[in-house]
Write an enzyme that holds these catalytic residues in place. Structure first.
Site, PDB file in Angstrom:
ATOM      1  CG  ASP A  18     -22.678 -31.333 -15.036  1.00  0.00           C
ATOM      2  OD1 ASP A  18     -23.329 -30.432 -14.167  1.00  0.00           O
ATOM      3  OD2 ASP A  18     -22.930 -32.668 -14.777  1.00  0.00           O
TER       4      ASP A  18
ATOM      5  CG  ASP B 271     -17.237 -31.923 -14.706  1.00  0.00           C
ATOM      6  OD1 ASP B 271     -16.389 -32.446 -15.512  1.00  0.00           O
ATOM      7  OD2 ASP B 271     -18.079 -32.787 -14.414  1.00  0.00           O
TER       8      ASP B 271
ATOM      9  CG  HIS C 131     -21.106 -31.022 -10.720  1.00  0.00           C
ATOM     10  ND1 HIS C 131     -21.822 -31.883 -11.246  1.00  0.00           N
ATOM     11  CD2 HIS C 131     -19.982 -31.122 -11.431  1.00  0.00           C
ATOM     12  CE1 HIS C 131     -21.165 -32.478 -12.301  1.00  0.00           C
ATOM     13  NE2 HIS C 131     -19.920 -31.682 -12.453  1.00  0.00           N
TER      14      HIS C 131
ATOM     15  CG  ASP D  23     -24.949 -27.036  -9.197  1.00  0.00           C
ATOM     16  OD1 ASP D  23     -24.504 -27.750  -8.740  1.00  0.00           O
ATOM     17  OD2 ASP D  23     -25.510 -26.750 -10.693  1.00  0.00           O
TER      18      ASP D  23
ATOM     19  CB  CYS E 179     -27.698 -29.961 -12.867  1.00  0.00           C
ATOM     20  SG  CYS E 179     -27.465 -29.843 -11.305  1.00  0.00           S
TER      21      CYS E 179
END
Ligand code: ARG
Length: 422
Positions: A169, A253, A302, A304, A406
């Protein structure tokens, strides 16, 4: 068919230095050890900034930081820590990113530690994950254990901290540079502190180190009315491209970016605003091109677990969150793979994410993937793709909001800078 253009030797230097390093041990560090022999405070005064010893000439040769994509052979990785993880105070930006089901949890535990026995199990799982990575030949580094429960006050706000569980992150490696993201949650303002000992070490050994402009995180950065009503409202707002973060100042982020050589893809999300994206674009151009992509996703935060690039022209695309620009990838010859529905049971707490952590995998190289031991269907999918699975169970660690991608930041992958998006 996928077209690939090779641009530069990339980490060939790093690779050579690595080999030499293996042969001669520490002697390889040359100018680095000369320049940085003294630690901490006096080091700055001794930087070799003279014409005789140009810093930049040497850095790429033996750079400890080097990655251009998500799949080249992994040599060194930072793995996060569950220790001392705290529930963030239930502020407007946290509410905008969490599921209604857990709002009472945040109301009750905001500012306190996550349930202790759960964290203990997460710690053990991550230890095991580190062992397995080491067994696979990867050097594992860890952030500092920090007391995240301390309250801090800036001129603009007061908060307690969260954790150093998800290095993805906050840190992104682009070539020989490690970039610290500014973040967007007040509870994450000081998260970089856990990584500074490591980053300073990489810097001393030749890495380029950048910290993106720190936001004030004052009230103007957030739409104060944003999520106060219902989740349905939030879904509607997100569909209109309206997010809890405003354009008051840049924020992002690192996990909203995903790398494929000279092309880096990013989404505007609840924590990454257009100013933050623009900062990255100007910072990385002209070598890298930043592409903004978007998804049908009521809760973007995020990229991913939504769009996870796992190989040259190979991407896992979340079927619940279709990519609006998917044709662009298909035209470039990419293979778009749809991962199966996650198997994680409903009663397992996921305080900070959806179930799609199943696709949040870490590539050790093009043919080895670290995948959840319980997610049989996605394991099968990888095996059908000719990718070997390294199965690890991090279910309790998942509860803190992340899967393998992550929980890690790849610091060094052996490879070079190429274009995969032609
Ligand atoms: N927001 C994503 C989801 O709920 C989880 C992404 C986690 N990724 C990360 N780098 N922390 O599906």
């Amino acid at each position: 068919m996928l077209r690939v253009r090779c641009l530069r030797g990339g980490s060939r230097g790093a690779e050579a230095a690595h080999l030499i390093g293996a042969m001669v041990g520490r002697a390889v560090s040359g100018w680095v050890s000369r320049a940085f022999r003294s630690t901490s405070s006096s080091a700055a005064a001794q930087l070799p900034l003279t014409v005789d010893e140009p810093v930049t000439d040497h850095a790429p040769e033996e750079c400890p930081v080097c990655a251009y994509n998500e799949w080249d052979p992994l040599e060194e990785v930072i793995v996060g820590r569950a220790e001392n993880a705290c529930v963030p105070p239930f502020t407007v930006e946290v509410k905008a990113n969490t599921y209604e089901k857990y709002w009472p949890f945040y109301q009750q535990y905001g500012g306190q530690t996550f349930p202790k026995d759960h964290v203990k199990k997460a710690v053990a799982e991550i230890e095991e994950m580190c062992n397995i990575l080491q067994h696979e030949g990867v050097t594992v580094r860890r952030p500092e254990p920090i007391d995240w429960s301390l309250e801090y006050k800036t001129p603009d706000f007061t908060s307690t901290g969260m954790y150093a569980a998800m290095p993805r992150d906050i840190l992104i490696v682009v070539g020989n540079e490690i970039i610290e993201a500014p973040m967007a949650w007040r509870a994450r303002f000081f998260e970089y502190r856990a990584y500074r000992p490591l980053i300073k070490e990489y810097f001393r050994r030749g890495a380029k180190w950048t910290t993106a402009p720190k936001p004030t995180m004052s009230d103007e950065l957030y739409d104060q009315d944003y999520p106060i009503r219902t989740v349905e409202d939030r879904h509607k707002l997100a569909a209109q491209g309206k997010f809890v973060t405003t354009e008051f100042e840049p924020c992002f982020d690192a996990a909203d970016f995903i790398r494929a050589g000279t092309d880096i893809f990013v989404q505007r999300s609840q924590v990454t605003n257009f100013m933050g994206i623009e900062w990255m674009r100007r910072h990385l151009s002209p070598t890298y091109k930043i592409h903004i992509i978007s998804f049908k996703d009521p809760n973007p935060m995020h990229i991913d677990a939504t769009f996870n690039i796992i190989g040259p022209g190979l991407v896992l695309s979340n079927p619940d969150r279709p990519c609006r620009q998917i044709d662009m990838f298909k035209k470039a010859g990419w293979t778009v793979v749809t991962p199966p529905t996650p198997l994680i049971p409903d009663n397992h707490p996921l305080w900070m994410s959806s179930k799609w952590l199943s696709m949040n995998v870490l590539m050790l190289d093009e043919k080895r993937v670290m995948v959840d031991a319980n997610e049989m269907t996605i394991q099968k999918m990888f095996e059908n793709l000719g990718i070997n699975t390294i199965k690890v169970n991090i279910r309790h660690a998942n509860s803190l909001g992340g899967g393998f991608h992550c929980w890690t930041t790849d610091v060094r992958r052996r490879g070079s800078l190429r274009s995969y998006f032609l």
